[in-house]
Design an enzyme around this catalytic site. Sequence first.
Site, PDB file in Angstrom:
ATOM      1  NE  ARG A  44       0.335   8.674  97.341  1.00 52.23           N
ATOM      2  CZ  ARG A  44      -0.913   8.783  97.803  1.00 52.23           C
ATOM      3  NH1 ARG A  44      -1.628   7.703  98.102  1.00 52.23           N
ATOM      4  NH2 ARG A  44      -1.448   9.966  98.001  1.00 52.23           N
ATOM      5  N   GLY A  45       1.289   9.473 101.045  1.00 55.44           N
ATOM      6  CA  GLY A  45       0.318  10.336 101.696  1.00 55.44           C
ATOM      7  C   GLY A  45       0.859  10.712 103.058  1.00 55.44           C
ATOM      8  CB  ALA A  46       1.305  14.002 104.735  1.00 55.92           C
ATOM      9  NE  ARG A  87       8.165  10.754  99.418  1.00 59.11           N
ATOM     10  CZ  ARG A  87       6.994  10.918  98.809  1.00 59.11           C
ATOM     11  NH1 ARG A  87       5.943  10.215  99.173  1.00 59.11           N
ATOM     12  NH2 ARG A  87       6.863  11.808  97.838  1.00 59.11           N
ATOM     13  CD  GLN A 194       1.089  10.346  92.679  1.00 58.34           C
ATOM     14  OE1 GLN A 194       0.875  10.893  91.595  1.00 58.34           O
ATOM     15  NE2 GLN A 194       2.197  10.575  93.364  1.00 58.34           N
ATOM     16  CG  ASP A 235       2.559  15.926 101.089  1.00 60.65           C
ATOM     17  OD1 ASP A 235       2.916  14.777 101.392  1.00 60.65           O
ATOM     18  OD2 ASP A 235       1.758  16.170 100.171  1.00 60.65           O
ATOM     19  CG  ASN A 245      -1.114  18.622  98.015  1.00 59.02           C
ATOM     20  OD1 ASN A 245      -0.993  17.723  98.854  1.00 59.02           O
ATOM     21  ND2 ASN A 245      -1.998  18.567  97.043  1.00 59.02           N
ATOM     22  CE  LYS A 246       2.618  13.802  94.847  1.00 57.00           C
ATOM     23  NZ  LYS A 246       3.965  13.227  95.037  1.00 57.00           N
TER      24      LYS A 246
END
Length: 352
Positions: A44-46, A87, A194, A235, A245-246
Amino acid sequence: MDTIRWEEGKLKIIDQTKLPTEEIILDIENIEDCRRAIKNLQVRGAPAIGDAAAFGMVLGLKEIQAENFEDFYEAFLENKRFLSSSRPTAVNLFWALDRMEDVVLKNAEMTLPEIRCLLEKEAMNIAEEDAATCRKIGENGAALLRDGMSILTHCNAGRLATARYGTALAPVYVAEEQGKRIHVYADETRPLLQGARLTAYELKEAGVDVTVITDSMAAYVMKNMRVDFVIVGCDRVAANGDTANKIGTYGVALLAKAHGIPFYVAGPFSTIDMDTPTGREILIEERPPEEITHGFGKRTVPVGVEVLNPAFDVTDHALITGFITEKGIICPPYKEGFEAALRGMKRGNERC
């Protein structure tokens, strides 16, 4: 090991769903497993999603049994569609897949084995460029930090979210290399934690002073503790600077504004989507309700109660002090800044 590693025709990743209690390395050997790893947040993470998707396209070549370019390209596009459905929000996924397709189109006259070799090389280039880009983001961002400063971050935008170094945490790592001691407040980041599981894990491993707080403590910490900066990852960044973003990032930005704390977004230029005018056009991923209803191993929400679980929110560009990129630090107005920086990439863009 690095978050992502290509070794003997396999993609090796750290299973981030098992951290911090277990350090498990997964061998990804086919495109189906790659998509599953992205979808299930094992990677995970862009930037890391883009890296993994590029290697996923290489893994997908094993299943393409074509004798001519037309059939090969049709099967290649089907694999691209398959991975792109994993995603929807992180633009690096689509950016990396488009780069892989460009390799195919630019080398259509070559033999299929030659194209396959070029695709593997391109995937490796994407990961190597990610590491180099994050290092540069770290160097640019470290110039903002002085010895003894404290920053607050939300979610995980460190080395676990990229090939190496990270985005929001890269300035911290570089500052520490320069002899500066930086303290990090890490929001736990509900519902998947996270910040508590991943950010705290990697900072502790790196010897960086870190304190985990619940998401709802951010206002208290900003008011009563010393927070010099907020730095978060991203992201997808729209052309006007609105940033996805998150989930929870928007609230942190509002709190930083209320307390007069600079709010920076760190990310590579590949995360800036000039085809998306504003944040209103960014598609927000909806995650399964079970991530909330069973977030701690048992049901925490009564049966029959509706659950909303967006994975991201959008922070308005007016709340963002600046963007820390590999080209420099960009301040408002963002659209002009992005376009100017894109036009002048060779010389960089030091606007702040």
